[in-house]
Structures are given as structure tokens and as C-alpha cells.
Design a protein around this motif. Structure first.
Motif, PDB file in Angstrom:
ATOM      1  N   GLU A   1     -60.102  30.027  22.503  1.00 45.56           N
ATOM      2  CA  GLU A   1     -59.217  29.095  23.049  1.00 45.56           C
ATOM      3  C   GLU A   1     -59.215  29.718  24.614  1.00 45.56           C
TER       4      GLU A   1
ATOM      5  N   ARG B   1     -69.684  13.707  34.455  1.00 43.26           N
ATOM      6  CA  ARG B   1     -69.124  15.083  34.098  1.00 43.26           C
ATOM      7  C   ARG B   1     -69.942  16.189  34.737  1.00 43.26           C
TER       8      ARG B   1
ATOM      9  N   TYR C   1     -63.440  24.980  33.884  1.00 44.14           N
ATOM     10  CA  TYR C   1     -62.698  24.140  33.029  1.00 44.14           C
ATOM     11  C   TYR C   1     -62.366  25.099  31.726  1.00 44.14           C
TER      12      TYR C   1
ATOM     13  N   SER D   1     -61.058  25.637  27.881  1.00 41.68           N
ATOM     14  CA  SER D   1     -61.782  25.189  26.441  1.00 41.68           C
ATOM     15  C   SER D   1     -61.298  23.879  25.904  1.00 41.68           C
ATOM     16  N   LYS D   2     -60.004  23.303  26.255  1.00 40.23           N
ATOM     17  CA  LYS D   2     -59.521  22.111  25.624  1.00 40.23           C
ATOM     18  C   LYS D   2     -60.253  21.106  26.620  1.00 40.23           C
ATOM     19  N   GLU D   3     -60.617  21.363  27.911  1.00 44.11           N
ATOM     20  CA  GLU D   3     -61.468  20.391  28.593  1.00 44.11           C
ATOM     21  C   GLU D   3     -62.614  20.225  27.931  1.00 44.11           C
TER      22      GLU D   3
ATOM     23  N   TYR E   1     -63.757  21.038  25.181  1.00 44.43           N
ATOM     24  CA  TYR E   1     -63.913  20.101  23.727  1.00 44.43           C
ATOM     25  C   TYR E   1     -63.835  18.722  24.100  1.00 44.43           C
ATOM     26  N   GLU E   2     -62.645  18.170  24.750  1.00 41.71           N
ATOM     27  CA  GLU E   2     -62.672  16.990  25.101  1.00 41.71           C
ATOM     28  C   GLU E   2     -63.812  16.230  25.838  1.00 41.71           C
ATOM     29  N   MET E   3     -64.685  16.763  26.640  1.00 38.23           N
ATOM     30  CA  MET E   3     -65.885  16.281  27.203  1.00 38.23           C
ATOM     31  C   MET E   3     -67.043  16.252  25.991  1.00 38.23           C
ATOM     32  N   GLY E   4     -66.948  17.112  25.213  1.00 41.47           N
ATOM     33  CA  GLY E   4     -68.014  17.140  24.226  1.00 41.47           C
ATOM     34  C   GLY E   4     -69.024  18.353  24.534  1.00 41.47           C
TER      35      GLY E   4
END
Length: 252
Positions: free
Chosen positions: A118, A149, A160, A162-164, A166-169
């Protein structure tokens, strides 16, 4: 080190595991050793210590890059190392904690899968340093997160979460800080137990998909597919299924 089919390569260059000529040379040797190890089925890249996976180029060495020959040699070594890792025969996973910046991003992009904690941070600060990013590095990143991106990474040079990511792959999954190793181990254990020839075909296919259609080697992939059907592992897989047991694959 290799244990239970999993080879772990740890970048250890305190304080932030930065990339230097020494590190790149060691990575090449460690990667070659892992791929030659008959017991290895999957490779993990990770960083030593709690602070970073890899936080980019080693500024202590980059002071010498005023000499064009030194800078050129470093770029060539870096390019060859990344190409070697990307096109290796075994699946490669990046276990990312903390900072994954610049050179760390380049290394992670060469891996087949990426997992992070995280607290991980991702970024490409080249525009703040005046560095030029070559085609292959941009192309790798754009294949993972998409070209818009990738341009955002390069144009803004921002970091960026960790959440961002993950969201962008960019990463396959995010774990709590204390659970990253367990998450990665669950994946590597599954890979290590599966048929090596099938996995090698899947990885080779992924690499061909990334090429222009006119340069894709379908004959090579078909040959690998036929080899899977003719293999001892395919016979073992069928026997294990009928006998309702876990198969024991040997990669032949």
C-alpha cells in the motif's frame, strides 16, 4: 537464491536500491544464474530494506556522466539488461515496496506481473532531470497502462500511489505492507506447480503479441504448442487429472 522452484533476486544498494553499473552487472549475472538453474520455475525481483524497490539511477555514479562515453556505456548496459529480462524464458514478477521510480519503473515494466504494498510510489522523473527516455522504455510502459497514461507519467513527472497504480493496470494487486510477501508467494507457488512448457509458450506468445503483426513468429509458437502436446508433462497432467491428484511436472 532459489527455493521450491522460486528464484528471488534482491537489489541491495542502500539507501534506496538505486541502479548503478555495478547493480546492472550483478542483475545480469543473477538473472542468468536463475534461468540456468534447473529447479527455477519463476523469478522474483525485489529490493532490500523497507524503503524502496528501486528508486532510479544512482546519482553518485551519474556525476561521471559528463563524459559522453560513460553515459553511453551506462545506457547500453541498461538497455541490454532490460531486454534480457523482458525476453527471458521464465515468468518474472516484481514484488514492489516503497519507491519504484525511474529505473525501478523500467525494471518493473519488463516483468510479466507486478505486485506492490500500500505504501508503494511510482513515477518517471526524467523530465525533471533532463533525461531522454528511449523508444523501448516508453513503449513498454504504454503497453501496460496505455499511451495517454504513459504520456502523463512522462510529461508531469509526478508520483502515483499504489491505488492509482492498480486502477491504471500498472500492478496486478495491492497488499497491506505486511502481506506483500504472502501475496507474491501465493502466485509464485501456483506458477511453480504448473507445467513449465505451457507457461513458456504463454510468455512467448505475449512477447509476439507485443510485436507488429508482420514481425510475429507464429511458426515458433506453433512449434512450442506441438511440443506441449508431445511432452511427458502433458501425459502426467492427464494421468493426474484421472487419478484426482496434483501433477508433478518436470518441464519435458
Amino acid at each position: 537464491e532459489v527455493k521450491d522452484g522460486v528464484a528471488v533476486i534482491t537489489i541491495d544498494n542502500p539507501p534506496v536500491n538505486a541502479v548503478s553499473t555495478k547493480v546492472l552487472t550483478a542483475l545480469n549475472q543473477a538473472f542468468d544464474d536463475a534461468e540456468r538453474d534447473a529447479e527455477a520455475r519463476v523469478i522474483i525481483f525485489t529490493g532490500a530494506g523497507p524503503k524502496a524497490f528501486c528508486a532510479g539511477g544512482d546519482l553518485r555514479e551519474e556525476k561521471d556522466f559528463g563524459d559522453p562515453d560513460n553515459a553511453r556505456a551506462f545506457r547500453t548496459l541498461g538497455r541490454n539488461t532490460l531486454n534480457r529480462i523482458e525476453n527471458g524464458k521464465l515468468p518474472v514478477i516484481a514484488a514492489i515496496h516503497g519507491y519504484c521510480i525511474g529505473g525501478g519503473m523500467n525494471l518493473a515494466a519488463c516483468c510479466d506481473m507486478r505486485f506492490c504494498n500500500e505504501g508503494a510510489r511510482f513515477g518517471v522523473p526524467a523530465a525533471r532531470l533532463g533525461l531522454g527516455y528511449g523508444f523501448l522504455r516508453i513503449e513498454r510502459l504504454s503497453r501496460i497502462v496505455g499511451l495517454p497514461r504513459a504520456m502523463e507519467f512522462l510529461f508531469t513527472a509526478r508520483q502515483y500511489s499504489s491505488k492509482e497504480a492498480y486502477e491504471m493496470g500498472l500492478v496486478n494487486a495491492v497488499a497491506a505492507d505486511a502481506e506483500l510477501d504472502a501475496l507474491v508467494a501465493k502466485t509464485t507457488d501456483a506458477i511453480a506447480q504448473n507445467a513449465p512448457l505451457t507457461i513458456a509458450l504463454a510468455k512467448a506468445s505475449a512477447r509476439e503479441i507485443a510485436k507488429p503483426e508482420s514481425k510475429q513468429d507464429h511458426k515458433k509458437l506453433e512449434k512450442m504448442a506441438v511440443a506441449c502436446f508431445d511432452s511427458e508433462d502433458f501425459k502426467e497432467g492427464r494421468r493426474a487429472f484421472m487419478e484426482k491428484r496434483t501433477p508433478v511436472f518436470k518441464g519435458r
